[in-house]
Design an enzyme around this catalytic site. Structure first.
Site, PDB file in Angstrom:
ATOM      1  N   HIS A  67      59.588  79.050  63.607  1.00 30.44           N
ATOM      2  CA  HIS A  67      58.678  79.295  64.728  1.00 30.44           C
ATOM      3  C   HIS A  67      57.342  78.564  64.527  1.00 30.44           C
ATOM      4  O   HIS A  67      57.274  77.638  63.730  1.00 30.44           O
ATOM      5  CB  HIS A  67      58.519  80.800  64.942  1.00 30.44           C
ATOM      6  CG  HIS A  67      59.830  81.521  64.931  1.00 30.44           C
ATOM      7  ND1 HIS A  67      60.763  81.398  65.934  1.00 30.44           N
ATOM      8  CD2 HIS A  67      60.404  82.340  63.986  1.00 30.44           C
ATOM      9  CE1 HIS A  67      61.837  82.113  65.645  1.00 30.44           C
ATOM     10  NE2 HIS A  67      61.646  82.685  64.465  1.00 30.44           N
ATOM     11  N   GLU A 104      56.008  86.711  62.591  1.00 32.21           N
ATOM     12  CA  GLU A 104      56.964  85.992  61.757  1.00 32.21           C
ATOM     13  C   GLU A 104      56.492  84.576  61.464  1.00 32.21           C
ATOM     14  O   GLU A 104      56.671  84.076  60.336  1.00 32.21           O
ATOM     15  CB  GLU A 104      58.332  85.960  62.450  1.00 32.21           C
ATOM     16  CG  GLU A 104      59.415  85.246  61.646  1.00 32.21           C
ATOM     17  CD  GLU A 104      60.733  85.154  62.374  1.00 32.21           C
ATOM     18  OE1 GLU A 104      61.662  84.529  61.832  1.00 32.21           O
ATOM     19  OE2 GLU A 104      60.845  85.684  63.502  1.00 32.21           O
ATOM     20  N   HIS A 159      62.853  82.555  57.512  1.00 33.55           N
ATOM     21  CA  HIS A 159      62.674  83.429  58.663  1.00 33.55           C
ATOM     22  C   HIS A 159      62.479  84.872  58.197  1.00 33.55           C
ATOM     23  O   HIS A 159      62.606  85.187  57.012  1.00 33.55           O
ATOM     24  CB  HIS A 159      63.893  83.360  59.587  1.00 33.55           C
ATOM     25  CG  HIS A 159      63.979  82.102  60.392  1.00 33.55           C
ATOM     26  ND1 HIS A 159      63.492  81.994  61.673  1.00 33.55           N
ATOM     27  CD2 HIS A 159      64.498  80.883  60.082  1.00 33.55           C
ATOM     28  CE1 HIS A 159      63.702  80.768  62.131  1.00 33.55           C
ATOM     29  NE2 HIS A 159      64.307  80.069  61.179  1.00 33.55           N
ATOM     30  N   GLU A 238      66.794  85.005  56.040  1.00 34.52           N
ATOM     31  CA  GLU A 238      66.095  86.087  56.742  1.00 34.52           C
ATOM     32  C   GLU A 238      65.559  87.014  55.657  1.00 34.52           C
ATOM     33  O   GLU A 238      66.283  87.826  55.095  1.00 34.52           O
ATOM     34  CB  GLU A 238      67.043  86.820  57.689  1.00 34.52           C
ATOM     35  CG  GLU A 238      67.597  85.954  58.808  1.00 34.52           C
ATOM     36  CD  GLU A 238      66.598  85.731  59.948  1.00 34.52           C
ATOM     37  OE1 GLU A 238      65.453  86.237  59.858  1.00 34.52           O
ATOM     38  OE2 GLU A 238      66.970  85.073  60.943  1.00 34.52           O
TER      39      GLU A 238
END
Length: 277
Positions: A67, A104, A159, A238
């Site tokens: 992101h 995030e 992430h 993650e």
């Protein structure tokens, strides 16, 4: 024995002794506190964590912090469809955040920068897909292209999940065969990278394996453009579930983020230095 070889042997022996010591103490696999010792499956496919400076000399590593800080204000740009390896997906997304508003994109950038410093200290050349936390994107196809263009020996997309609040833990996503079949060459090495990263991250953070998704902390997917388009070994990590209160406390803590970066660095180092039969 030459001094350089002697130093490497001593460093390797020290790492093995450290892992044996952890196993002898019978560390619990269920601990989830940021200061807890992790479970100690000290070998994955016969691999042991290495030690020593310059162990990654000549290696190129791609770190992809998920992101970006400007995505939320650029809805049109990040929602446009791009090639994702035999299908189309959005250029990028805003990402998750904790209930307290820690995003995030800030977490992933912080961890990636910390991991890059550790890997460079081991002699690697590290390339980041973005060099600040205020821009837009890059799109998922561009993120994959950057790793391909530098012929990365390993690529990790960092992430943090936005799963159900009741679920906690981390997981690693490796590629399955994409819709266009073009990532077939990276499937086997990416699976090894996923196992190595799972081991390093778990060991260094004490974070449990996800209890709401994946299988024993690993999953294989064909719907992620970053994996479908990669031509170098690549996985998604993650690190935690930002919607879970305990995980949110971890990701918001700078000390824990340093442990997370250490886990990324150790997992990648393990993958790149482990002997192969």
């Amino acid at each position: 024995m030459p001094s350089q070889s002697r130093a490497f042997a001593m460093a390797f022996a020290a790492a093995v002794l450290l892992l044996v010591g952890f196993a002898a103490r019978g560390v619990s696999s269920g601990s989830s506190g940021s200061g807890a010792l992790p479970r100690t499956d000290a070998a994955v496919g016969g691999m042991s964590l290495p030690a020593g400076q310059d162990s990654l000399r000549g290696r190129t590593i791609l770190l992809d912090p998920g992101h970006n800080g400007g995505n939320a204000a650029a809805a049109a740009a990040i929602s446009r469809k791009v090639d994702a390896g035999g299908m189309e997906k959005e250029c990028d997304t805003v990402g998750a955040e904790t209930d307290d508003g820690y995003p995030e994109h800030a977490f992933t950038y912080d961890v990636a920068v910390r991991a890059a410093a550790l890997l460079r200290g081991r002699g690697a050349m590290v390339v980041l897909t973005r060099t600040d936390d205020s821009g837009v994107g890059p799109c998922i196809n561009e993120r994959a292209r950057i790793g391909n263009d530098v012929h990365a020996d390993a690529a990790v997309s960092v992430h943090a999940d936005g799963g159900p609040p009741s679920g906690s833990g981390f997981h690693v996503i490796a590629p399955s065969l994409g819709p266009d079949g073009a990532n077939a060459v990276i499937l086997a090495p990416s699976a090894r990278l996923a196992e190595a990263l799972r081991m390093g991250f778990e060991r260094d953070t004490g974070e449990p394996r996800a209890d709401y998704v994946a299988d024993a902390g690993l999953s294989f997917r064909a719907d992620l453009g970053g994996l479908n388009l990669s031509r170098v070994p690549k996985v998604f990590l993650e690190c935690a579930n930002m919607r879970n209160p305990a995980d949110a406390t971890r990701v918001s803590d700078a000390t824990w983020r340093q442990h997370a970066a250490q886990g990324v660095a150790d997992g990648v180092t393990l993958f790149l230095t482990a002997p192969r039969s």
